[in-house]
Design an enzyme around this catalytic site. Structure first.
Site, PDB file in Angstrom:
ATOM      1  N   ASN A  53       1.414  -0.902   0.571  1.00 24.85           N
ATOM      2  CA  ASN A  53      -0.071   0.007  -0.148  1.00 24.85           C
ATOM      3  C   ASN A  53       0.736   1.117  -0.052  1.00 24.85           C
ATOM      4  OD1 ASN A  53       0.945   0.080   2.375  1.00 24.85           O
ATOM      5  ND2 ASN A  53      -0.708   0.324   3.080  1.00 24.85           N
ATOM      6  N   CYS A  55       1.659   3.518   2.037  1.00 28.04           N
ATOM      7  CA  CYS A  55       2.261   4.087   3.333  1.00 28.04           C
ATOM      8  C   CYS A  55       3.659   2.458   3.650  1.00 28.04           C
ATOM      9  CB  CYS A  55       1.887   3.942   4.538  1.00 28.04           C
ATOM     10  SG  CYS A  55       0.055   5.235   5.177  1.00 28.04           S
ATOM     11  N   GLU A  57       3.193  -0.809   4.647  1.00 26.45           N
ATOM     12  CA  GLU A  57       3.135  -2.061   5.802  1.00 26.45           C
ATOM     13  C   GLU A  57       2.279  -2.980   5.239  1.00 26.45           C
ATOM     14  OE1 GLU A  57      -0.525   0.796   7.028  1.00 26.45           O
ATOM     15  OE2 GLU A  57       1.592   0.712   6.119  1.00 26.45           O
TER      16      GLU A  57
END
Length: 385
Positions: A53, A55, A57
């Protein structure tokens, strides 16, 4: 594809690519980096991780969909629903029952994934129904501990999170007589996932960490052996269980530091949309404790990477890792520096250090300038909250 002469190819210099990535990160904080081979090497699920994604993670196996010219699904693939939660490290370490707390969180996030039904994106709905995934992470590491023992502490803390989410996922699978789709092809099913744990190496070793975890149950080799047999017999309900998001707003509400990052400032100024500017002092800050707080911008980022590497050992997905640097880098922090100016070489060295430590992804680079401003991309709202 490389050998096929019908496919046009252009060769580029690897060093030039490294430099270009560093230039972009200096300007905007992006691009994020996914060490996809590392992610797949540690992936216990059958299939291949091809992306994260925003971000960085969420690292899960997906399957492609097939659509016809009318944009109708011929074959429905599986995509990802981010069902995220975070433990508060300070609260967890004062919990009378660490395992019960994690098991309760596992149940709560199971309710979220069971209740989620994103009809507007059928492939996400399908993936969620098959995998029952969630991402339980942590925040407040700097609030709890900012010492050289941080690496060992992080290792044990995330080992415990891994153990107890596995225990509860196995309990739910047994209760419902249901596992995630594809369990039988995973490293959980053949027991190989547990090989490193049944050696009994993941226990507190230093006196300080033994003291911190005193009173908390620490699984021994026989406990991991028993869990392995239960998982092989009854399976797991969740395909993925752990991920560490950036934790922005929620960490401030909880009066703790964001994610497992160090603090950026002793008193942080934040712009909240409806309220205006709010000033958040670091957790536990007082006249007496001021000397114990160090900004991330004044730290060697290799130490932060070491902490993330310790957590990565136990996290089946990824961790949103941000690197914090000054535009004028102090020479005393990084031994290779001959001048204070931040260069593309600095970023290349840190990215390669992270790769060699087994880091799966790097979210973005924040640069602190002399005028007190931060240069970097806007944070992804869904993961930050």
């Amino acid at each position: 594809m490389v050998a096929n002469p019908n496919i046009t190819k252009t060769k580029i210099n690897a060093r030039e690519l490294e430099t270009e990535i560093s230039k972009l990160q200096q300007e905007s904080g992006y691009p994020y980096i996914v060490n996809v081979d590392t992610a797949n090497r540690h992936n216990p699920i059958d299939g291949k991780i091809i992306m994260s994604n925003l971000c960085s993670e969420i690292l899960q196996v997906q399957t492609p969909s097939e659509l016809n010219d009318a944009q109708e699904f011929v074959k429905l693939g599986t995509d990802i629903s981010c069902n995220l939660g975070s433990t508060n490290i300070l609260n967890m370490m004062t919990s009378p029952d660490f395992g019960r707390s994690i098991r309760a969180m596992t149940r709560a996030l199971t309710f979220v994934t069971d209740s989620s039904s994103i009809d507007a994106v059928p492939s996400i709905k399908n993936g969620n129904q098959q995998a029952h995934t969630f991402g339980l992470g942590a925040m407040g590491l700097h609030s709890y501990l900012g010492s050289p023992e941080s690496v060992e502490f992080t290792n044990i803390y995330f080992m415990l999170m891994n153990y107890w989410t596995l225990v509860e996922s196995n309990n739910i699978a047994r209760e419902r007589q249901e596992t995630f789709v594809g369990f039988e092809k995973s490293k959980y099913a053949d027991g190989s996932y547990f090989d490193k744990y049944v050696t009994g190496q993941y226990v507190p070793k230093s006196d300080r960490i033994k003291e911190l975890f005193d009173g908390h149950f620490i699984p021994q080799a026989k406990d991991w052996e028993e869990l392995r047999e239960l998982v092989k017999k009854d399976g797991l309900y969740h395909q993925n269980r752990l991920a560490v998001a950036p934790n922005g707003s929620i960490s401030y509400i909880n009066d703790c530091s964001a994610s497992i990052h160090p603090i950026t400032q002793r008193i942080e100024e934040r712009q909240e949309k409806k309220i205006g500017k709010i000033y958040y002092p670091a957790n536990g800050l007082s006249t007496d404790t001021i000397p114990f707080y160090t900004s991330a911008y004044d730290m060697d980022m290799r130490k932060v990477i070491d902490v993330y590497a310790a957590a990565t050992e136990h996290v089946d997905q990824g961790l949103s890792l941000t690197l914090f640097l000054r535009s004028e880098l102090p020479k005393e922090i990084y031994e290779w520096k001959t001048e204070n100016k931040q260069t593309t070489r600095d970023l290349s060295i840190l990215r390669n250090y992270a790769f060699n430590k087994g880091i799966k992804s790097i979210y973005y680079i924040r640069t602190y300038t002399d005028d007190g401003e931060e240069v970097g991309s806007n944070q992804c709202e869904s993961c930050v909250i």
